[in-house]
Enzyme design. Structure first.
Site, PDB file in Angstrom:
ATOM      1  CG  HIS A  60      -3.149   3.333   1.495  1.00  0.00           C
ATOM      2  ND1 HIS A  60      -3.466   2.927   0.225  1.00  0.00           N
ATOM      3  CD2 HIS A  60      -3.339   2.258   2.302  1.00  0.00           C
ATOM      4  CE1 HIS A  60      -3.826   1.659   0.257  1.00  0.00           C
ATOM      5  NE2 HIS A  60      -3.762   1.229   1.509  1.00  0.00           N
ATOM      6  CB  CYS A  64      -0.965  -0.012   1.188  1.00  0.00           C
ATOM      7  SG  CYS A  64      -2.159  -1.348   1.056  1.00  0.00           S
ATOM      8  CG  ASN A  73      -6.476  -0.898   0.194  1.00  0.00           C
ATOM      9  OD1 ASN A  73      -5.769  -0.404  -0.674  1.00  0.00           O
ATOM     10  ND2 ASN A  73      -5.984  -1.407   1.318  1.00  0.00           N
TER      11      ASN A  73
HETATM   12  N1  COA Z   1     -19.085  -8.377   7.958  1.00  0.00           N
HETATM   13  C1  COA Z   1     -19.533  -8.643   9.178  1.00  0.00           C
HETATM   14  N2  COA Z   1     -18.743  -9.022  10.194  1.00  0.00           N
HETATM   15  C2  COA Z   1     -17.422  -9.106   9.939  1.00  0.00           C
HETATM   16  C3  COA Z   1     -16.862  -8.823   8.677  1.00  0.00           C
HETATM   17  C4  COA Z   1     -17.777  -8.465   7.660  1.00  0.00           C
HETATM   18  N3  COA Z   1     -17.342  -8.183   6.416  1.00  0.00           N
HETATM   19  N4  COA Z   1     -15.531  -8.989   8.729  1.00  0.00           N
HETATM   20  C5  COA Z   1     -15.234  -9.362   9.973  1.00  0.00           C
HETATM   21  N5  COA Z   1     -16.372  -9.436  10.705  1.00  0.00           N
HETATM   22  C6  COA Z   1     -16.538  -9.823  12.102  1.00  0.00           C
HETATM   23  C7  COA Z   1     -15.375 -10.620  12.638  1.00  0.00           C
HETATM   24  O1  COA Z   1     -15.525 -12.003  12.295  1.00  0.00           O
HETATM   25  C8  COA Z   1     -15.532 -10.398  14.121  1.00  0.00           C
HETATM   26  O2  COA Z   1     -16.530 -11.243  14.611  1.00  0.00           O
HETATM   27  P1  COA Z   1     -16.379 -11.919  16.068  1.00  0.00           P
HETATM   28  O3  COA Z   1     -16.323 -10.751  17.018  1.00  0.00           O
HETATM   29  O4  COA Z   1     -17.607 -12.743  16.154  1.00  0.00           O
HETATM   30  O5  COA Z   1     -15.121 -12.688  16.009  1.00  0.00           O
HETATM   31  C9  COA Z   1     -16.051  -8.961  14.211  1.00  0.00           C
HETATM   32  O6  COA Z   1     -16.581  -8.654  12.903  1.00  0.00           O
HETATM   33  C10 COA Z   1     -14.975  -7.940  14.540  1.00  0.00           C
HETATM   34  O7  COA Z   1     -13.863  -8.222  13.739  1.00  0.00           O
HETATM   35  P2  COA Z   1     -12.560  -7.364  13.791  1.00  0.00           P
HETATM   36  O8  COA Z   1     -11.509  -7.954  12.909  1.00  0.00           O
HETATM   37  O9  COA Z   1     -12.221  -7.132  15.225  1.00  0.00           O
HETATM   38  O10 COA Z   1     -13.126  -5.997  13.173  1.00  0.00           O
HETATM   39  P3  COA Z   1     -12.386  -4.637  12.973  1.00  0.00           P
HETATM   40  O11 COA Z   1     -13.160  -3.559  13.568  1.00  0.00           O
HETATM   41  O12 COA Z   1     -10.930  -4.741  13.317  1.00  0.00           O
HETATM   42  O13 COA Z   1     -12.486  -4.445  11.402  1.00  0.00           O
HETATM   43  C11 COA Z   1     -11.054  -4.621   9.511  1.00  0.00           C
HETATM   44  C12 COA Z   1     -11.882  -5.369  10.546  1.00  0.00           C
HETATM   45  C13 COA Z   1     -10.366  -5.631   8.587  1.00  0.00           C
HETATM   46  C14 COA Z   1     -11.964  -3.730   8.719  1.00  0.00           C
HETATM   47  C15 COA Z   1      -9.986  -3.765  10.254  1.00  0.00           C
HETATM   48  O14 COA Z   1      -9.284  -4.555  11.174  1.00  0.00           O
HETATM   49  C16 COA Z   1      -8.999  -3.112   9.334  1.00  0.00           C
HETATM   50  O15 COA Z   1      -9.347  -2.227   8.572  1.00  0.00           O
HETATM   51  N6  COA Z   1      -7.715  -3.494   9.435  1.00  0.00           N
HETATM   52  C17 COA Z   1      -6.690  -2.875   8.652  1.00  0.00           C
HETATM   53  C18 COA Z   1      -6.794  -3.353   7.255  1.00  0.00           C
HETATM   54  C19 COA Z   1      -5.904  -2.631   6.334  1.00  0.00           C
HETATM   55  O16 COA Z   1      -5.802  -1.445   6.393  1.00  0.00           O
HETATM   56  N7  COA Z   1      -5.282  -3.374   5.423  1.00  0.00           N
HETATM   57  C20 COA Z   1      -4.605  -2.882   4.304  1.00  0.00           C
HETATM   58  C21 COA Z   1      -3.207  -2.533   4.504  1.00  0.00           C
HETATM   59  S1  COA Z   1      -2.994  -1.087   5.383  1.00  0.00           S
END
Ligand code: COA
Length: 329
Positions: free
Chosen positions: A252, A111, A282
């Site tokens: 980003h 990224c 993204n």
């Molecule tokens: N729809 C519904 N629920 C979802 C889901 C979706 N698309 N994706 C994950 N969940 C669930 C998970 O399974 C979890 O359930 P549980 O509590 O029963 O285990 C719950 O939502 C919370 O998951 P979590 O991973 O803690 O959510 P989050 O708030 O961290 O959001 C991301 C997840 C991936 C959006 C977030 O972590 C993120 O943006 N990370 C950085 C990603 C990134 O920037 N990557 C690119 C490089 S920089």
């Protein structure tokens, strides 16, 4: 004299996938996706490779500048989804465009790919190693997405941004400063396990779905919030910029909450932040040049504007750059 962007264009595939598309077959819904990421829709290319996303944007970019194909002497492609492991996507772009006098190479910084590549291109031009670099940030993320994993399928999209890097005609305008960092401790949280020399492709790696993205979202999220905000604040401090001096933060586009945290640390209102994650998700190396191209096309960037480019990605890689815009309205 600094190097600068002298032309810019972008390309997004036409097919739009809304959050409802994923809700038809995964346990997810529009509200969760909007709330946790800020993404409403993204584009996926039905065919071709990353070079095919780049070529239309590259043609437009060269045309807008009124250059001959022989004027381009270097092609740099930032991507984590090259058409092939080798040859480089830069070589394929050179060939598809028919650039008779170019050399070039790919940059792999996920990224942060475009950010690392614009610094590389500007320094190359400033050092006399090339006169006009065709700088491309592009990814076909749909080629490595596990569409059955709701925690990643919803996050990414396909797209390309392309610009030209040349010497500036004004001492005070162009790439002014940069803070770039890399730390491999983060590798285990966001990667593609197989397909490289450590785990060459085999039946087993395919069965284990190791050619898709692997992401442990929470540690990446926490590191991104801190990393992007830290470097964005540092570049302001190093250049004595107050929030009023910054025309745009160009972050980003990985998650709206990460973007908002950086803006907050810089003391910027969201009205000074380029955000299009809602439309495209993204696109990895594509996000920053696509933002710049869209905003410039819409007349929202003016000559002399201070732009802070900022990113965080797999590696971990992260950084910020100060670009004083040098194109007329
Ligand atoms: N729809 C519904 N629920 C979802 C889901 C979706 N698309 N994706 C994950 N969940 C669930 C998970 O399974 C979890 O359930 P549980 O509590 O029963 O285990 C719950 O939502 C919370 O998951 P979590 O991973 O803690 O959510 P989050 O708030 O961290 O959001 C991301 C997840 C991936 C959006 C977030 O972590 C993120 O943006 N990370 C950085 C990603 C990134 O920037 N990557 C690119 C490089 S920089």
């Amino acid at each position: 004299m600094p190097a600068t962007i002298t032309s810019i264009a972008h390309y997004l595939p036409p097919d739009i996938y809304t959050n409802d598309y994923f809700a038809t077959y995964l346990e997810t819904n529009n509200e969760w996706i909007m709330d946790r990421t800020g993404i409403a829709e993204r584009r996926f290319a039905k065919e071709g490779g990353t070079s095919d996303l780049i070529v239309p944007a590259a043609k437009e970019c060269i045309e807008k500048r009124g250059l001959a194909l022989s004027d381009i002497d270097c092609v740099i492609v930032a991507t984590v989804t090259p058409d092939h492991m080798f040859p480089s996507t830069a070589a394929l772009v050179q060939h598809k465009l028919g650039l008779p006098k170019a050399w070039g190479f790919d940059i792999s910084a996920a990224c942060s790919g475009f950010l690392f590549a614009i610094v590389t291109a500007c320094k190359l031009v400033e050092a006399g190693g090339a006169k006009r670099v065709l700088l491309c940030g592009a990814d076909k993320m749909s080629s490595i997405l596990n569409f059955n994993d709701r925690s990643q399928a919803i996050l990414f999209g396909d797209g390309a941004g392309v610009c030209l890097i040349e010497m500036s005609n004004d001492d005070s305008l162009g790439l002014v400063d940069q803070v770039l960092q890399i730390d491999g401790y983060g590798g285990k949280y966001l990667n593609q396990v197989a397909g490289g020399s450590m785990n060459p492709a085999s039946h087993e790696t395919v069965d284990k779905k190791q050619h898709y993205i692997f992401q442990d979202g929470q540690p990446v999220f926490r590191a991104a919030v801190k990393g992007m905000a830290d470097v964005s604040a540092e570049i302001m401090e190093r250049n004595n910029l107050k929030s009023d001096d910054v025309a745009w933060l160009v972050p980003h586009q990985a998650n709206l909450r990460i973007i908002a945290a950086s803006a907050n640390r810089m003391g910027l209102g969201m009205d000074k932040v380029m955000v299009n994650i809602n439309k495209y998700g993204n696109t990895t190396a594509g996000t920053i040049p696509i933002c710049l191209s869209e905003w410039y096309q819409n007349g929202k960037i003016k000559k002399g504007d201070n732009l802070v480019l900022s990113s965080f990605g797999a590696g971990f890689t992260w950084g910020a750059a100060l670009l004083k815009w040098n194109m007329n309205d």
